[in-house]
Write an enzyme that holds these catalytic residues in place. Sequence first.
Site, mmCIF file in Angstrom:
data_model
loop_
_atom_site.group_PDB
_atom_site.id
_atom_site.type_symbol
_atom_site.label_atom_id
_atom_site.label_comp_id
_atom_site.label_asym_id
_atom_site.label_seq_id
_atom_site.Cartn_x
_atom_site.Cartn_y
_atom_site.Cartn_z
ATOM 1 N N LYS A 1 0.869 -1.180 0.000
ATOM 2 C CA LYS A 1 0.000 0.000 0.000
ATOM 3 C C LYS A 1 0.895 1.215 0.000
ATOM 4 O O LYS A 1 2.053 1.161 0.413
ATOM 5 C CB LYS A 1 -0.875 0.005 1.257
ATOM 6 C CG LYS A 1 -2.142 0.813 1.108
ATOM 7 C CD LYS A 1 -3.220 0.019 0.405
ATOM 8 C CE LYS A 1 -4.493 0.782 0.235
ATOM 9 N NZ LYS A 1 -5.575 -0.084 -0.256
HETATM 10 P P1 NAD Z 1 -13.100 7.445 -2.255
HETATM 11 O O1 NAD Z 1 -12.077 8.462 -2.047
HETATM 12 O O2 NAD Z 1 -13.637 7.248 -3.620
HETATM 13 O O3 NAD Z 1 -14.339 7.703 -1.262
HETATM 14 C C1 NAD Z 1 -14.174 7.855 0.124
HETATM 15 C C2 NAD Z 1 -15.498 8.261 0.710
HETATM 16 O O4 NAD Z 1 -15.387 8.274 2.135
HETATM 17 C C3 NAD Z 1 -15.936 9.680 0.303
HETATM 18 O O5 NAD Z 1 -17.319 9.694 0.069
HETATM 19 C C4 NAD Z 1 -15.599 10.515 1.531
HETATM 20 O O6 NAD Z 1 -16.409 11.654 1.647
HETATM 21 C C5 NAD Z 1 -15.902 9.504 2.619
HETATM 22 N N1 NAD Z 1 -15.264 9.844 3.893
HETATM 23 C C6 NAD Z 1 -13.981 10.203 4.108
HETATM 24 N N2 NAD Z 1 -13.801 10.485 5.399
HETATM 25 C C7 NAD Z 1 -14.988 10.277 6.003
HETATM 26 C C8 NAD Z 1 -15.444 10.399 7.333
HETATM 27 N N3 NAD Z 1 -14.621 10.787 8.309
HETATM 28 N N4 NAD Z 1 -16.739 10.112 7.610
HETATM 29 C C9 NAD Z 1 -17.580 9.731 6.628
HETATM 30 N N5 NAD Z 1 -17.204 9.603 5.343
HETATM 31 C C10 NAD Z 1 -15.928 9.867 5.041
HETATM 32 O O7 NAD Z 1 -12.486 6.072 -1.683
HETATM 33 P P2 NAD Z 1 -12.902 4.592 -2.055
HETATM 34 O O8 NAD Z 1 -11.981 4.117 -3.112
HETATM 35 O O9 NAD Z 1 -14.363 4.493 -2.240
HETATM 36 O O10 NAD Z 1 -12.475 3.823 -0.722
HETATM 37 C C11 NAD Z 1 -13.332 3.714 0.393
HETATM 38 C C12 NAD Z 1 -12.867 2.579 1.277
HETATM 39 O O11 NAD Z 1 -12.867 1.371 0.514
HETATM 40 C C13 NAD Z 1 -11.445 2.718 1.820
HETATM 41 O O12 NAD Z 1 -11.380 2.100 3.080
HETATM 42 C C14 NAD Z 1 -10.619 1.930 0.822
HETATM 43 O O13 NAD Z 1 -9.393 1.494 1.355
HETATM 44 C C15 NAD Z 1 -11.570 0.778 0.563
HETATM 45 N N6 NAD Z 1 -11.321 0.058 -0.682
HETATM 46 C C16 NAD Z 1 -11.333 0.691 -1.884
HETATM 47 C C17 NAD Z 1 -11.124 -0.037 -3.040
HETATM 48 C C18 NAD Z 1 -11.187 0.579 -4.395
HETATM 49 O O14 NAD Z 1 -11.146 -0.164 -5.386
HETATM 50 N N7 NAD Z 1 -11.316 1.879 -4.540
HETATM 51 C C19 NAD Z 1 -10.881 -1.419 -2.954
HETATM 52 C C20 NAD Z 1 -10.904 -2.033 -1.719
HETATM 53 C C21 NAD Z 1 -11.128 -1.295 -0.586
#
Ligand code: NAD
Length: 491
Positions: free
Chosen positions: A177
């Site tokens: 990561k």
């Molecule tokens: P992103 O940046 O697209 O979205 C993040 C979201 O979380 C946004 O809507 C933001 O406003 C919200 N957020 C941030 N801080 C917050 C808080 N304190 N309270 C409430 N909401 C909050 O990110 P993403 O890619 O959707 O990732 C989200 C989660 O999923 C993370 O934990 C990431 O590690 C995990 N993840 C993502 C992927 C991927 O393919 N993008 C894969 C596996 C896991």
Amino acid sequence: MKEMDRKRRNKEDITPISKTREWKLLYYEHGRPGLEDSSEYRGLCRHCELCATCTLPKSEGGVWHCKYYIAGAKKTSFYENVLKQLEKAEDVVHFDRDICKILAATMNEFVVHFPVKMDDGGLKVMTGYRIQHNNALGPYKGGLRFHPSVDIDEVRALATLMTWKSAITNIPFGGAKGGIQLDPADFSSNEMERIARRFTFALGNNIGPEYDIPAPDVNTNPQIMAWILDTYLSTVTPNERNRCLHVVTGKPIESGGSKGRNKATGQGVVFLIDKWANDHGFNLKGATYIVQGFGNVGSWTSRLMKEKGSKLIAVEDVTGTIFNSEGIDPDDLANYVKNHGGVLDYPNAKPIDHETFFSTKADIFIPAALENQITAETAPLLNVKLVAEGANSPTDLNGDIILQRKKIDVIPDILCNSGGVIVSYFEWLQNKRSEFWELDEVDNKLHKKIINAYEKVHDTAEKFRVDWRTAAQVVAISRLESVYKERGIFP
Ligand code: NAD
């Protein structure tokens, strides 16, 4: 050998209560007469339930409890949580202690400082991290996060989770990561491009298509992957360029990305919720769900849940929290978020506060934001049947104990959000083979892989009579343990 390891461990960690009841020694830090025979309490963290309701006198130094019980104790860091989960799995199956020692450490940690020109002519020195946890199963693989909370502890934790995720889904990747501590709101698009490019340049050959392959995570997206790709390609010789497309995944389709990658994590979450619903005779049509985080994972999961006929009734993101008992249209909300940067002031729902969000009665909760959201404070509020963890580590150890106590089912993160890395693997394969797969091919292959992983976790949970998080961990560690045992340790 295992027996010896176990004894050694017991001696180190646990005060024995009875030499004749060895299984107990694994579970208790402090002996307590009277319960040794009770199979009801056989298992990890059963005592935590007991602690909450126990009327028996506490021992002098405080309550006695299972060693994973930490409610009321200091908050553990994200990385400590991840290591505790490893320990828990280790105790269930008595994995080889030495192999667990290897897995409890990261292999390589890069911290790079690099200068970036700002639009106003000034210069900022930024700090970036890339942590490679393990590559026993294949090249290091994992996303890049741009967020104010990024630090080395967080990146270590996320890198470790990636190793488990690749192992559980049986794909030939290890775990890594990376990230930069920044708030994207503070930078223009041009500045973000220069940051991404300079970070890639600073990492140099520490990433590579057959060595370590980044992907999107929080606040990074296909555009940023395209900049990383372009920068990386600019640093290799011209005759190598076309062999390096797979240095990042999650690219825009025109730049070598895969159909279905953008929605893949959400698609995987929905495949698993659907499977859970089928297994439990639960009808998703008309079911209600709430979502925390409406970025890539949260919005795609919501939009695909709509196709199942389920109703989104509350959403929280970093800008605000909204509720509508009649339902919120995920496609309309996704459009709104695209134009306004968040859910705040969305006109077709009313604002609510954080606690009300967590207390909302619904069938399913999908955390899809950041880690440590379901905690000793918020877990007691939850009024749902299932938590499907789209985010990485949204539940801390205290939160987990409470979910178990409340008998809320959990599809744990390393299984639930593995759709992203599975389709990243498909993208990597397509790039290597110069192929382009159609969407239905990607979706069918994703479905097969993720349901296979679900079934393995299900069977492991039944076999060891443990919660799904521990079972998922056991599946992952078992695969890694076999590989280390077969290959041995050099020299
Ligand atoms: P992103 O940046 O697209 O979205 C993040 C979201 O979380 C946004 O809507 C933001 O406003 C919200 N957020 C941030 N801080 C917050 C808080 N304190 N309270 C409430 N909401 C909050 O990110 P993403 O890619 O959707 O990732 C989200 C989660 O999923 C993370 O934990 C990431 O590690 C995990 N993840 C993502 C992927 C991927 O393919 N993008 C894969 C596996 C896991």
